[in-house]
Scaffold this active site. Structure first.
Site, mmCIF file in Angstrom:
data_model
loop_
_atom_site.group_PDB
_atom_site.id
_atom_site.type_symbol
_atom_site.label_atom_id
_atom_site.label_comp_id
_atom_site.label_asym_id
_atom_site.label_seq_id
_atom_site.Cartn_x
_atom_site.Cartn_y
_atom_site.Cartn_z
ATOM 1 N NE ARG A 20 16.946 6.825 8.630
ATOM 2 C CZ ARG A 20 17.235 5.686 9.214
ATOM 3 N NH1 ARG A 20 18.464 5.440 9.594
ATOM 4 N NH2 ARG A 20 16.302 4.774 9.438
ATOM 5 C CG HIS A 29 0.436 4.739 29.547
ATOM 6 N ND1 HIS A 29 0.639 5.949 28.924
ATOM 7 C CD2 HIS A 29 0.950 3.809 28.713
ATOM 8 C CE1 HIS A 29 1.244 5.741 27.760
ATOM 9 N NE2 HIS A 29 1.450 4.459 27.623
ATOM 10 N N GLY A 35 7.088 6.575 9.773
ATOM 11 C CA GLY A 35 7.083 5.512 10.779
ATOM 12 C C GLY A 35 5.691 5.021 11.141
ATOM 13 C CG LEU A 40 3.037 7.471 16.907
ATOM 14 C CD1 LEU A 40 2.039 6.637 17.693
ATOM 15 C CD2 LEU A 40 3.917 8.258 17.864
ATOM 16 C CB ALA A 41 3.981 9.243 11.382
ATOM 17 N NE ARG A 42 2.297 3.628 6.545
ATOM 18 C CZ ARG A 42 1.741 2.499 6.972
ATOM 19 N NH1 ARG A 42 2.118 1.953 8.099
ATOM 20 N NH2 ARG A 42 0.833 1.904 6.261
ATOM 21 N N GLY A 63 9.997 11.588 11.544
ATOM 22 C CA GLY A 63 9.551 10.193 11.674
ATOM 23 C C GLY A 63 8.212 9.994 10.983
ATOM 24 C CG ASP A 69 5.849 -0.356 27.394
ATOM 25 O OD1 ASP A 69 6.309 0.598 26.739
ATOM 26 O OD2 ASP A 69 4.971 -1.119 26.951
ATOM 27 C CE LYS A 87 4.965 4.017 25.767
ATOM 28 N NZ LYS A 87 4.131 3.129 26.494
HETATM 29 P P1 NAP Z 1 9.241 3.528 13.630
HETATM 30 O O1 NAP Z 1 8.106 2.870 12.945
HETATM 31 O O2 NAP Z 1 10.527 2.763 13.771
HETATM 32 O O3 NAP Z 1 9.533 4.889 12.841
HETATM 33 C C1 NAP Z 1 10.659 5.662 13.099
HETATM 34 C C2 NAP Z 1 10.646 6.860 12.174
HETATM 35 O O4 NAP Z 1 11.845 7.584 12.392
HETATM 36 C C3 NAP Z 1 10.586 6.505 10.724
HETATM 37 O O5 NAP Z 1 9.812 7.465 10.034
HETATM 38 C C4 NAP Z 1 12.045 6.622 10.286
HETATM 39 O O6 NAP Z 1 12.037 6.900 8.927
HETATM 40 C C5 NAP Z 1 12.482 7.802 11.133
HETATM 41 N N1 NAP Z 1 13.934 7.841 11.355
HETATM 42 C C6 NAP Z 1 14.717 6.850 11.830
HETATM 43 N N2 NAP Z 1 16.002 7.269 11.909
HETATM 44 C C7 NAP Z 1 16.013 8.548 11.476
HETATM 45 C C8 NAP Z 1 17.029 9.523 11.324
HETATM 46 N N3 NAP Z 1 18.307 9.256 11.593
HETATM 47 N N4 NAP Z 1 16.674 10.750 10.862
HETATM 48 C C9 NAP Z 1 15.386 11.038 10.553
HETATM 49 N N5 NAP Z 1 14.378 10.155 10.684
HETATM 50 C C10 NAP Z 1 14.691 8.923 11.136
HETATM 51 O O7 NAP Z 1 8.864 4.017 15.087
HETATM 52 P P2 NAP Z 1 7.410 4.430 15.631
HETATM 53 O O8 NAP Z 1 6.744 3.206 16.115
HETATM 54 O O9 NAP Z 1 6.726 5.261 14.622
HETATM 55 O O10 NAP Z 1 7.798 5.279 16.918
HETATM 56 C C11 NAP Z 1 8.249 6.606 16.861
HETATM 57 C C12 NAP Z 1 8.367 7.132 18.292
HETATM 58 O O11 NAP Z 1 7.095 7.065 18.906
HETATM 59 C C13 NAP Z 1 9.296 6.319 19.184
HETATM 60 O O12 NAP Z 1 9.889 7.178 20.134
HETATM 61 C C14 NAP Z 1 8.340 5.368 19.900
HETATM 62 O O13 NAP Z 1 8.846 4.953 21.145
HETATM 63 C C15 NAP Z 1 7.151 6.282 20.077
HETATM 64 N N6 NAP Z 1 5.870 5.579 20.243
HETATM 65 C C16 NAP Z 1 5.381 4.791 19.260
HETATM 66 C C17 NAP Z 1 4.154 4.172 19.438
HETATM 67 C C18 NAP Z 1 3.570 3.312 18.355
HETATM 68 O O14 NAP Z 1 2.429 2.868 18.541
HETATM 69 N N7 NAP Z 1 4.235 3.066 17.269
HETATM 70 C C19 NAP Z 1 3.437 4.341 20.620
HETATM 71 C C20 NAP Z 1 3.960 5.167 21.611
HETATM 72 C C21 NAP Z 1 5.176 5.779 21.406
HETATM 73 P P3 NAP Z 1 13.274 6.616 7.942
HETATM 74 O O15 NAP Z 1 13.679 5.194 8.140
HETATM 75 O O16 NAP Z 1 12.694 6.938 6.611
HETATM 76 O O17 NAP Z 1 14.312 7.588 8.339
#
Ligand code: NAP
Length: 485
Positions: A51, A241, A20, A22-24, A17, A236, A149
């Site tokens: 992907r 938390h 995505g 969170l990573a960025r 991911g 949530d 989470k």
């Molecule tokens: P996101 O922006 O939708 O990113 C999802 C990532 O997963 C993307 O890198 C996507 O890249 C990859 N992905 C999706 N389907 C895939 C597959 N079949 N195989 C491999 N990679 C796949 O989501 P996010 O916000 O970063 O959240 C990621 C996780 O962290 C989730 O569980 C979320 O609940 C949790 N979280 C996020 C936050 C936040 O602030 N964003 C906070 C707390 C928890 P591709 O489309 O290139 O595959």
């Protein structure tokens, strides 16, 4: 006071991911900051996986952009950034289907270094990832996995998730993130409680009147309303938390600052939580205002009964806390983005001062955001010749002031937690049984309001929540603290 940076062991960290949000926003900028601080040594490697079809250079550009966007200007050093990027690699993998990419990933991973896999993807993919890592012989008995989470949406789904991870990894390999636990003040709470003799004798229902835990947000659910509508504030925020914060306040001293000893004590608190009757729960939804949509428009379901706000009165049924309520509240579109724990002490048993002198309670306020820090409100004599009048002043312990410039440079929660994964320290991660116990307490509360068909109360954006939430405390002769930055 200069904080020491102790480099972690050499590692290979795979971030699933990696493209995505969170990573960025958090993971990759956080890793850069740790690299800049000298905590990550030169031989460590970070491998992005998703992907999206990228080569290593394409991924580096994505991370370069993320650093430009999410790292403060005074921390952006071009030479260090380029050096950091040279430790990055990328592999395109679809976790849900096919075997493409897994062989390349296996070839990239080294033996003899710490190996961690960060599952920053939707929880529906956790099982596929665990299985593929296992089937392709990539993970071994010392590999660590980090899971984000939400960890389930009720007890049954959390149990299923735990069982699925357990079929490939042992509990000591699983790091369930709750980023609240990575906050400096939250850990300081344990230091304040257990490294000082001052507080412990007072830390019980004999001396503490009540505890308030507030997590206020100013944003709504814009853009992700349909997704949020499936969870709501209880799932949530409270189940994870706020519950973790409550545990750190209420737990008994562990016999040692050891991951399982700390988590054993937190688990006892969760198991001691009493069921919450309907009259001790207030749920809300923010209303439309000045042309801005309300919750129902944001979630695109005019009939939605999901809460964007919740307040609860919670009791911990044990010797220490019998009679001291914990009031929890969290919500979106509130007056301020502010998270704090406030511990209000009782009145002295007998006042030697006239009522006119003016008395107010001692309050220990632990602020998580903004301005992490603590302050203890104490009574002193109002200065001057006007007789014995009392005034309340804060004994301030903001990290920025107490620790100087280095103290102000508090690492983001994600930075600390990822370094803990590499160090192999699970203290600040939730154990499987903790998560299940939290759901076991949460489930009947949610089922209760679903069975009753309760509708959340409307509240104005920018307020401190529904009127009924004020009543939750007023009827006990108490009042909420103001939500302010
Ligand atoms: P996101 O922006 O939708 O990113 C999802 C990532 O997963 C993307 O890198 C996507 O890249 C990859 N992905 C999706 N389907 C895939 C597959 N079949 N195989 C491999 N990679 C796949 O989501 P996010 O916000 O970063 O959240 C990621 C996780 O962290 C989730 O569980 C979320 O609940 C949790 N979280 C996020 C936050 C936040 O602030 N964003 C906070 C707390 C928890 P591709 O489309 O290139 O595959």
């Amino acid at each position: 006071m200069v904080s020491r940076v102790i480099p972690v062991e050499v590692f290979d960290l795979v971030i699933f991911g990696a493209t995505g949000d969170l990573a960025r926003r958090k993971i990759l900028p956080g890793l850069y900051r740790r690299y800049l601080a000298g905590q990550i040594t030169g031989e460590s490697r970070i491998i992005g996986a998703a992907r999206t079809d990228l080569d290593a250079e394409g991924f580096r550009q994505l991370v370069r952009d993320a650093i430009a966007e999410f790292v403060a200007a005074d921390k952006r050093d071009t030479a260090v950034i380029e050096d950091f990027l040279s430790h990055l690699d990328y592999v395109s993998i679809d976790a849900a289907k096919g075997d493409q990419g897994w062989k390349s990933l296996k070839a990239m991973i080294r033996q003899g270094v710490v190996q961690a896999f960060y599952f920053s993807v939707a929880p529906s993919l956790f099982g596929d990832l665990a299985e593929k890592l296992h089937d392709h012989g990539i993970a071994h008995s010392e590999s660590r996995i980090v899971v984000e989470k939400p960890f389930g949406r009720d007890l049954a789904s959390a149990q299923a998730l735990n069982a699925m991870l357990a079929s490939h990894f042992e509990e000591r390999q699983i790091y369930r993130i709750d980023h609240y636990l990575g906050k400096e003040t939250v850990q300081n709470l344990m230091a304040v409680r257990f490294a000082n003799i001052l507080f412990e004798p007072l830390w019980n229902s004999q001396f503490i009147d009540h505890v308030q835990i507030t997590v206020g947000e100013t944003v709504g659910v814009e853009g992700r309303g349909a997704y949020y509508d499936k969870s709501g504030a209880m799932r949530d925020m409270v189940q994870n938390h706020l519950m973790q914060l409550l545990c750190l306040i209420a737990m008994e001293p562990p016999y040692h600052f050891d991951p399982n000893a700390v988590r054993d004590e937190k688990l006892k608190v969760i198991r001691a939580l009493q069921p919450v009757p309907a009259e001790d729960i207030v749920r809300g939804q923010y209303l439309p205002m000045n042309g801005a949509p309300g919750y129902l428009e944001d979630c695109e379901d005019p009939e939605s009964k999901t809460e964007s706000y919740i307040a609860l009165k919670v009791h911990v049924a044990n010797w220490r806390w019998k009679g001291t309520p914990f009031y929890l509240r969290t919500g979106k579109k509130l007056r301020a983005r502010a998270s704090e724990i406030a511990i209000t002490f009782k009145e002295p048993p007998h006042s030697i001062f006239d009522d006119a002198a003016g008395w107010r309670e001692n309050v220990l306020v632990i602020r998580l955001q903004p301005n992490e820090g603590m302050n203890l409100k104490v009574m002193i004599k109002e200065p001057g010749p006007g007789g014995m009048r009392l005034t309340q002043v804060p004994l301030d312990m903001s990290f920025a002031d107490a620790l100087g410039a280095e103290g102000a440079d508090i690492p983001d929660a994600y930075e600390r937690l990822i370094m803990d994964v590499i160090r192999g320290n699970q203290t600040l991660f939730m154990r499987g049984d903790e998560v299940e116990a939290a759901w076991a307490w949460t489930d009947p509360i949610i089922k209760g309001w679903e069975a009753r068909g309760d509708r959340p109360h409307g509240y104005d954006p920018g307020s401190s929540g529904p009127e009924d939430a004020l009543m939750l405390m007023h009827r006990d002769g108490r009042r909420w603290r103001e939500i302010k930055e």
